[in-house]
Design a protein around this motif. Structure first.
Motif, PDB file in Angstrom:
ATOM      1  N   TRP A  94       0.863  -1.183   0.000  1.00  0.00           N
ATOM      2  CA  TRP A  94       0.000   0.000   0.000  1.00  0.00           C
ATOM      3  C   TRP A  94       0.894   1.227   0.000  1.00  0.00           C
ATOM      4  O   TRP A  94       1.727   1.364   0.911  1.00  0.00           O
ATOM      5  N   ARG A 102      -6.688   3.199  -5.216  1.00  0.00           N
ATOM      6  CA  ARG A 102      -7.885   3.234  -4.371  1.00  0.00           C
ATOM      7  C   ARG A 102      -8.389   4.666  -4.377  1.00  0.00           C
ATOM      8  O   ARG A 102      -7.712   5.569  -3.871  1.00  0.00           O
ATOM      9  N   GLN A 129     -14.301  -2.852  -2.172  1.00  0.00           N
ATOM     10  CA  GLN A 129     -14.024  -3.303  -0.815  1.00  0.00           C
ATOM     11  C   GLN A 129     -15.320  -3.746  -0.149  1.00  0.00           C
ATOM     12  O   GLN A 129     -16.339  -3.050  -0.197  1.00  0.00           O
ATOM     13  N   GLU A 185     -16.598  -4.042   3.186  1.00  0.00           N
ATOM     14  CA  GLU A 185     -16.225  -3.575   4.520  1.00  0.00           C
ATOM     15  C   GLU A 185     -17.385  -2.874   5.217  1.00  0.00           C
ATOM     16  O   GLU A 185     -17.179  -2.076   6.128  1.00  0.00           O
ATOM     17  N   GLY A 205     -11.642  -5.048   3.606  1.00  0.00           N
ATOM     18  CA  GLY A 205     -10.999  -4.094   4.512  1.00  0.00           C
ATOM     19  C   GLY A 205     -11.364  -4.542   5.913  1.00  0.00           C
ATOM     20  O   GLY A 205     -12.459  -4.240   6.397  1.00  0.00           O
ATOM     21  N   PRO A 206     -10.511  -5.316   6.576  1.00  0.00           N
ATOM     22  CA  PRO A 206     -10.924  -5.937   7.841  1.00  0.00           C
ATOM     23  C   PRO A 206     -11.236  -4.932   8.945  1.00  0.00           C
ATOM     24  O   PRO A 206     -12.111  -5.181   9.785  1.00  0.00           O
ATOM     25  N   PHE A 207     -10.541  -3.793   8.931  1.00  0.00           N
ATOM     26  CA  PHE A 207     -10.789  -2.819  10.007  1.00  0.00           C
ATOM     27  C   PHE A 207     -12.190  -2.220   9.877  1.00  0.00           C
ATOM     28  O   PHE A 207     -12.973  -2.225  10.835  1.00  0.00           O
ATOM     29  N   ASP A 208     -12.507  -1.729   8.691  1.00  0.00           N
ATOM     30  CA  ASP A 208     -13.844  -1.154   8.498  1.00  0.00           C
ATOM     31  C   ASP A 208     -14.929  -2.214   8.620  1.00  0.00           C
ATOM     32  O   ASP A 208     -16.003  -1.941   9.162  1.00  0.00           O
ATOM     33  N   PHE A 242      -6.671  -6.942   3.060  1.00  0.00           N
ATOM     34  CA  PHE A 242      -5.641  -6.034   3.576  1.00  0.00           C
ATOM     35  C   PHE A 242      -5.065  -6.653   4.844  1.00  0.00           C
ATOM     36  O   PHE A 242      -5.805  -7.029   5.750  1.00  0.00           O
TER      37      PHE A 242
HETATM   38  C1  3PY Z   1      -9.645  -1.639   6.223  1.00  0.00           C
HETATM   39  O1  3PY Z   1      -9.069  -2.550   6.837  1.00  0.00           O
HETATM   40  O2  3PY Z   1     -10.764  -1.204   6.551  1.00  0.00           O
HETATM   41  C2  3PY Z   1      -9.021  -1.043   5.060  1.00  0.00           C
HETATM   42  O3  3PY Z   1      -9.703  -0.522   4.222  1.00  0.00           O
HETATM   43  C3  3PY Z   1      -7.552  -1.064   4.941  1.00  0.00           C
HETATM   44  O4  3PY Z   1      -7.068   0.135   4.428  1.00  0.00           O
END
Ligand code: 3PY
Length: 256
Positions: free
Chosen positions: A20, A71, A150, A152, A173-176, A215
């Motif tokens: 990234w 992105r 994505q 997410e 996107g694991p965080f979102d 990600f």
């Molecule tokens: C996430 O993990 O939400 C992402 O989009 C990483 O950038």
């Protein structure tokens, strides 16, 4: 048109690994692209990368035979157009929620008759080897450029099977995703419900015969998801890798 990422996908022998890029500058792009990665994500959503920086990063990556993917910050037709006109080999759209949005993305990314992308940039074709003519680019772009979304949000997770039938890659996107489904990643720990959501997305990609991406926050996690069968894996970001690498050298220099 040469598209390293697409080539690795078509060979189907190994996952496509990438990094990234969040920091601006063609020199940063070159360092990342010379690493052996298959693709570099030029992150205009959360990275410090504006339109001018994107136009520097994309050709610097492409010149080294690596696929520049952009992105975009948000799903806006003009952002899709500028990213592809800069010569990106594919685009990634964050925070998708509905099937309608995905159809809109695909229409924005394809020239007529499949879509409504405007034609006229002389820049895009410079980023393929051998360089296509204006007409060749027009003829080949719909087929060769990758559309990725994505997954997410809870809404996209619920509709993932239908979304997967419309794009080339569903990218987690694991965080979102964790935030959206009410199970955020805390101190790097993934909740079982988030693991389940990730498996569901991989399964939907398999059923639709498209690729699944994710990600990751480092090499170890990247290996885990490669072993699980993901096709496109982000290993690390420039921003988060730089600090520890410098601190490591400093600690060695100080005999710590
Ligand atoms: C996430 O993990 O939400 C992402 O989009 C990483 O950038």
């Amino acid at each position: 048109q040469s598209n390293k990422l697409k080539q690795v996908f078509m060979e189907g022998k190994r996952p496509a690994m990438g990094f990234w890029q969040m920091l601006p500058g063609a020199n940063v792009s070159r360092i990342l692209a010379r690493s052996g990665a298959d693709w570099i994500m030029v992150d205009c959503e959360h990275g410090n990368i504006d339109d001018a920086a994107m136009h520097e990063a994309v050709p610097a990556i492409a010149a080294l035979g690596v696929s520049p993917i952009v992105r975009i910050p948000d799903l806006q037709s003009w952002m899709v157009k500028r990213a592809l006109d800069s010569g990106a080999h594919g685009i990634l759209v964050p925070l998708i929620r509905t099937v309608e949005e995905v159809k809109n993305l695909v229409a924005s990314a394809k020239f007529p008759p499949q879509g409504r992308r405007g034609f006229g940039s002389p820049i895009a074709m410079q980023n393929f080897q051998p360089m296509p003519t204006f007409t060749e680019y027009l003829q080949q772009a719909n087929e060769s450029l990758l559309t990725m979304v994505q997954i997410e949000t809870q809404e996209a997770l619920d509709a993932v099977e239908e979304i997967a039938s419309l794009v080339d890659v569903v990218f987690i996107g694991p965080f979102d995703l964790g935030n959206s489904i009410g199970h955020p990643i805390i101190d790097g720990k993934m909740d079982p419900e988030l693991d389940e959501a990730i498996s569901k997305i991989l399964k939907a990609a398999r059923a639709a015969k498209i690729k699944a991406g994710i990600f990751c926050s480092g090499g170890e996690q990247a290996k885990f998801y490669a072993d699980m069968g993901f096709d496109m894996i982000s290993v690390a970001t420039d921003y988060t890798a730089l600090g520890p690498a410098m601190m490591d050298q400093l600690a060695t220099a100080r005999g710590q």
